[in-house]
Design a protein around this motif. Structure first.
Motif, PDB file in Angstrom:
ATOM      1  N   GLY A  39     -27.866  20.362  33.806  1.00 30.00           N
ATOM      2  CA  GLY A  39     -26.372  20.590  33.900  1.00 30.00           C
ATOM      3  C   GLY A  39     -26.635  20.208  35.673  1.00 30.00           C
ATOM      4  O   GLY A  39     -27.353  19.057  36.684  1.00 30.00           O
ATOM      5  N   GLU A  71     -14.672  22.653  34.308  1.00 29.83           N
ATOM      6  CA  GLU A  71     -15.604  22.358  34.190  1.00 29.83           C
ATOM      7  C   GLU A  71     -16.020  22.878  32.761  1.00 29.83           C
ATOM      8  O   GLU A  71     -16.300  21.467  32.074  1.00 29.83           O
ATOM      9  CB  GLU A  71     -16.367  22.553  34.804  1.00 29.83           C
ATOM     10  N   ALA A  72     -15.805  24.213  32.562  1.00 28.59           N
ATOM     11  CA  ALA A  72     -16.664  23.719  30.471  1.00 28.59           C
ATOM     12  C   ALA A  72     -15.486  23.499  30.074  1.00 28.59           C
ATOM     13  O   ALA A  72     -16.068  22.893  29.247  1.00 28.59           O
ATOM     14  CB  ALA A  72     -17.008  25.004  30.736  1.00 28.59           C
ATOM     15  N   ARG A  74     -13.675  20.647  30.436  1.00 29.01           N
ATOM     16  CA  ARG A  74     -13.256  19.128  30.735  1.00 29.01           C
ATOM     17  C   ARG A  74     -14.806  18.879  29.743  1.00 29.01           C
ATOM     18  O   ARG A  74     -14.619  18.174  29.016  1.00 29.01           O
ATOM     19  CB  ARG A  74     -13.818  18.957  32.127  1.00 29.01           C
ATOM     20  N   ARG A  75     -15.899  19.590  30.070  1.00 34.52           N
ATOM     21  CA  ARG A  75     -16.378  18.572  28.892  1.00 34.52           C
ATOM     22  C   ARG A  75     -16.742  19.417  27.502  1.00 34.52           C
ATOM     23  O   ARG A  75     -16.954  18.319  26.442  1.00 34.52           O
ATOM     24  CB  ARG A  75     -17.760  19.671  29.478  1.00 34.52           C
ATOM     25  N   GLY A  78     -14.120  16.590  26.149  1.00 32.40           N
ATOM     26  CA  GLY A  78     -14.583  15.344  25.603  1.00 32.40           C
ATOM     27  C   GLY A  78     -15.383  15.612  24.548  1.00 32.40           C
ATOM     28  O   GLY A  78     -16.071  14.050  23.642  1.00 32.40           O
ATOM     29  N   PHE A  79     -16.061  16.829  24.098  1.00 31.01           N
ATOM     30  CA  PHE A  79     -16.958  16.855  22.908  1.00 31.01           C
ATOM     31  C   PHE A  79     -16.794  16.640  21.549  1.00 31.01           C
ATOM     32  O   PHE A  79     -17.277  16.109  21.135  1.00 31.01           O
ATOM     33  CB  PHE A  79     -18.602  17.989  23.317  1.00 31.01           C
ATOM     34  N   VAL A 117     -21.014  25.207  25.636  1.00 27.17           N
ATOM     35  CA  VAL A 117     -20.892  25.296  26.487  1.00 27.17           C
ATOM     36  C   VAL A 117     -22.007  26.100  27.389  1.00 27.17           C
ATOM     37  O   VAL A 117     -21.667  26.695  27.074  1.00 27.17           O
ATOM     38  CB  VAL A 117     -19.885  24.662  27.789  1.00 27.17           C
ATOM     39  N   GLY A 122     -24.412  23.815  31.673  1.00 33.34           N
ATOM     40  CA  GLY A 122     -23.578  22.576  31.504  1.00 33.34           C
ATOM     41  C   GLY A 122     -23.726  21.283  30.103  1.00 33.34           C
ATOM     42  O   GLY A 122     -22.538  21.066  29.604  1.00 33.34           O
ATOM     43  N   VAL A 124     -23.133  20.682  25.968  1.00 33.79           N
ATOM     44  CA  VAL A 124     -22.409  21.053  24.968  1.00 33.79           C
ATOM     45  C   VAL A 124     -23.079  20.892  23.464  1.00 33.79           C
ATOM     46  O   VAL A 124     -23.892  19.659  23.645  1.00 33.79           O
ATOM     47  CB  VAL A 124     -21.304  20.388  25.270  1.00 33.79           C
TER      48      VAL A 124
END
Length: 235
Positions: A39, A71-72, A74-75, A78-79, A117, A122, A124
């Protein structure tokens, strides 16, 4: 001869254990800040991360700070596309060790999987425990999810889709409350969600204090001991 064989077995078991510990340490070092996939360089120690052991041996620098909730999210967003094109997230929760999110099918509202996450690195990943071992669609039994660890052709286990479900949600919740009577006196199930092959329930005395899952085929209870303290919902 028997004594010699026993000694050989003990030596072999010791070497195997040593090799496994070495593998764990090597993987842990790869997850440190500054290594590939890490991260934001926040100082998490060698045994950190959200492996099957959770945060029991996580080490942090005093100045370590978690990644932001934005941020979490967003990640995680995306996952979760790895589970299909028609998916959404639900119950984005904050724990001391990680952010937690449920993945649902947008067409049916059915639960598909649980994702974490890491709050400091960060990283995932699918949640360890029930999601990896009991999920009959995306876990090791189902083999539909491919993240480099459990994809491919995986044979169905004894609790695979062809086995009739023994416990529906109401019955599973009763089992959870029976367990909680001893595990956390005064605690009870607050809410729950079905997933392929199991159910996950939030529990606590007045507010959420933790999470556990109940196997839909065996009735076994698995406490999510890798989260740490519950800190609330992501807003």
């Amino acid at each position: 001869m028997m004594k010699k064989t026993s000694n050989q077995l003990l030596i072999g078991a010791g070497l195997l254990l040593f090799g496994l510990l070495g593998s764990v340490l090597a993987q842990s070092m790869m997850d440190q800040p500054g290594s590939a996939g890490a991260g934001q360089g926040n100082g998490q120690g060698m045994m950190g991360g959200n492996g099957m052991g959770g945060g029991m041996m996580s080490l942090y620098a005093p100045s370590s700070r978690p990644i932001s909730q934005d941020e979490a999210r967003r990640r995680a967003q995306g996952f979760v596309g790895r589970y299909g094109s028609q998916v959404k997230t639900r119950d984005f929760m904050v724990f001391a060790e990680n952010y937690y999110v449920q993945v649902l099918d947008t067409t049916t509202g059915a639960g598909l999987a649980e994702v974490l996450v890491d709050r400091y690195t960060g990283i995932v990943q699918p949640e360890p425990g029930p999601d990896m071992l009991w999920n009959t669609r995306f876990g090791m039994q189902g083999g539909q999810f491919d993240n480099g660890m459990m994809g491919g052709s995986v044979s169905q286990g004894r609790s695979g889709p062809s086995t009739p479900v023994r416990y529906m949600k109401v019955a599973a919740q009763k089992l959870a409350n029976t367990f909680l009577a001893g595990y956390l006196p005064g605690g009870k199930v607050i809410e729950g969600m079905p997933f392929p092959g199991y159910y996950t329930f939030d529990y606590g005395r007045k507010t959420i204090e933790g999470m556990l899952s109940v196997n839909a085929f065996t009735g076994e209870v698995w406490v999510h001991g890798w989260h740490g303290a519950y800190l609330g919902e992501v807003k």
